[in-house]
Write an enzyme that holds these catalytic residues in place. Sequence first.
Site, mmCIF file in Angstrom:
data_model
loop_
_atom_site.group_PDB
_atom_site.id
_atom_site.type_symbol
_atom_site.label_atom_id
_atom_site.label_comp_id
_atom_site.label_asym_id
_atom_site.label_seq_id
_atom_site.Cartn_x
_atom_site.Cartn_y
_atom_site.Cartn_z
ATOM 1 N N GLU A 421 70.552 -9.422 12.214
ATOM 2 C CA GLU A 421 70.364 -8.540 10.743
ATOM 3 C C GLU A 421 71.617 -8.649 10.030
ATOM 4 O OE1 GLU A 421 68.928 -4.634 10.636
ATOM 5 O OE2 GLU A 421 69.334 -4.504 8.541
ATOM 6 N N ASP A 494 69.771 -3.080 13.035
ATOM 7 C CA ASP A 494 70.452 -1.682 12.894
ATOM 8 C C ASP A 494 69.499 -0.846 13.447
ATOM 9 O OD1 ASP A 494 72.658 -2.670 11.709
ATOM 10 O OD2 ASP A 494 72.191 -2.277 9.728
ATOM 11 N N ASP A 496 68.438 1.755 12.323
ATOM 12 C CA ASP A 496 67.965 2.762 11.126
ATOM 13 C C ASP A 496 66.440 2.260 10.521
ATOM 14 O OD1 ASP A 496 68.327 0.326 9.602
ATOM 15 O OD2 ASP A 496 70.030 1.336 8.748
ATOM 16 N N ASP A 498 65.415 0.626 7.727
ATOM 17 C CA ASP A 498 65.551 -0.910 7.192
ATOM 18 C C ASP A 498 65.444 -1.707 8.613
ATOM 19 O OD1 ASP A 498 65.010 -0.795 4.873
ATOM 20 O OD2 ASP A 498 67.255 -1.346 4.393
#
Length: 629
Positions: A421, A494, A496, A498
Amino acid sequence: MADAYTAESIKVLEGLEGVRKRPSMYIGSTGKDGLHHLIYEIVDNSVDEALAGYCTEIKVSLGKDGSATIEDNGRGIPVDIHPIYKIPAIEVALTKLHAGGKFDKKSYMISGGLHGVGTSVVNALTIKMIVKVKRDGNIYEQEYSRGNPQTKLKIVGKCPVNETGTIITFWPDKEIFSTVDFDYKVLETRFREIAFLNSGLKIILYDEEKSKQEEFIASGGLVEFVKWLNKSKESLHKPVYFKREQENTVVEVSIQYNEGYQENIFGFVNTINTVEGGTHVFGFKTALTRVINDYAKRKGIIKEESFSGEDVREGLTAIISIKIPNPQFEGQTKTKLGNSEIKGFVDSIVTSALSEYFEENPMIARKIVSKAESAAKARMAAKKAKELVRRKNAFSLGGLPGKLTDCSTKKAEEAELYIVEGDSAAGPGKEGRDRNTQAILPLRGKILNVEKSNQIKALSSEEITNMITAIGTGIGENFDIEKLRYHKIVIMTDADVDGGHIKTLMLTFFFRFMPKLIENGNIYAAMPPLYRIRKGQKDYYVYSDEELKKLLDKLDGNASNVTRFKGLGEMSAQQLWDTTMNPQTRKIKKIFIDDAVEADATFSMLMGDDVQARKVFISENAKEANLDI
Ligand code: 0RA
């Protein structure tokens, strides 16, 4: 007489010892799947009672003590003395492989994949099993351990004469299984399926620990199943349904098209989900293509050009459930029907039933034909788009995307592709990787949601074509696993929200465009750590807040500067290598599909239009941080 009894008993015991020596031969594995098969095996016997018209309700309870109880209101396992073995028939059924009159005469051997290995196999693999039978106004009970009777069959109470049934409680043997924890979700999925496939049968699932209970009952059978599968999609018409019986074979089909572009065909043979398809699905597809083409030609909608198989399956949800006496299962997971005679059989039944249906329901037939028409148009356009992609690629080096930092090895078995990403994370990735075996492909932000776009749109997305060309296999009917350039494809996002979303988008892409790679075990998710804790010279990495708390308690205040990694981009090349990329030390998660029906429903819901359903799912699964498919 006493001698005969002993001799028979020894033979019987030898049989079950074989099961304990080679459990996987009987239940597939000694892991999670095998463990759940213990329950399915008993439930299948109860379902047989239902099919024979004697049972209406099955209750499965998971006890706090690790037990599973399967209770049904069937006829009850027979308790009379067996004419040959001279012991109660129930004891024969539970101690002898493939024993019991019913198992020999059974017209359908149904089972969750193991195809009727019998209650005795379950008995052999449990540390304790208690069987209760209600028959003739009596309640009988017997206890076993690892397949050996611990008591004689006893009458322990009375019940009304018309009350019958079997109650089996067992505790799986820790010596055999690597895990003995039953998974509620796995059972829930299977029982929902069984309920859909056996119209009117009620299955109750109860978890004592969680005090959670669910009931599965589908009076609408396959029609309800198809509606359930399409629940978060816009359907084009009411489900088509037909059922035909000939000789020993039952063919039951339900289909419903939706506004989407995906094809979802689920095959069942004797209620077993045939994940790898087989001759029944093949026969269905052939008939579908022929009937739609014939109809469109007969009504003058098309002339020369005909619809391809893919055209008539765009946006199709279908269930083909057949019941046959002697299924032959093939394939890697023994979930592909091999009986060659079934292809032509299903083909001819579907051809006549569906043609008839179209004649009687011209509105629905028209809708289906125009769906195929627009799919055919899109196919032509997509072909042009694909050629464009191919030509565009021909200009870059070796046809590979310019953004790909490839590895040097040409051996696909040792090559790994990290799909990363964002460019910021690709930096440390490129620097830290093993250049020989690890390639890096950065993706810009969120990739296209393929659930909501047709092939043309997907193929005009640069991120998507980059992935397709880097991976090498092609997609759809052109997919060729032999051309796979990396045996491990690792999605690195990541840790998280997102990142989680991007991971889901990528998994959706793989699930819809290259499902074979998931089936084949080529797709992985990287597990980057959330925190680094330093104590003296030593670094610890942890992956959740819970783990962090535990470690800090353990280190007892002796740790300095806890670092929270906000994203992969914040890690140094060395840290990324140590935690996420080094094959010796990294944590990566293999993505697999436990159940294709469930995975399809989950993806449609997560990626589709029904915002409310998505919210409910996310709030129910929030604790699990990652989507577990
Ligand atoms: C053998 C024969 C009959 C039923 C069963 C077994 C049977 C087995 C299980 C296992 C769980 N529930 C079950 N229910 C029934 C036929 C009995 C008859 O003819 O009366």
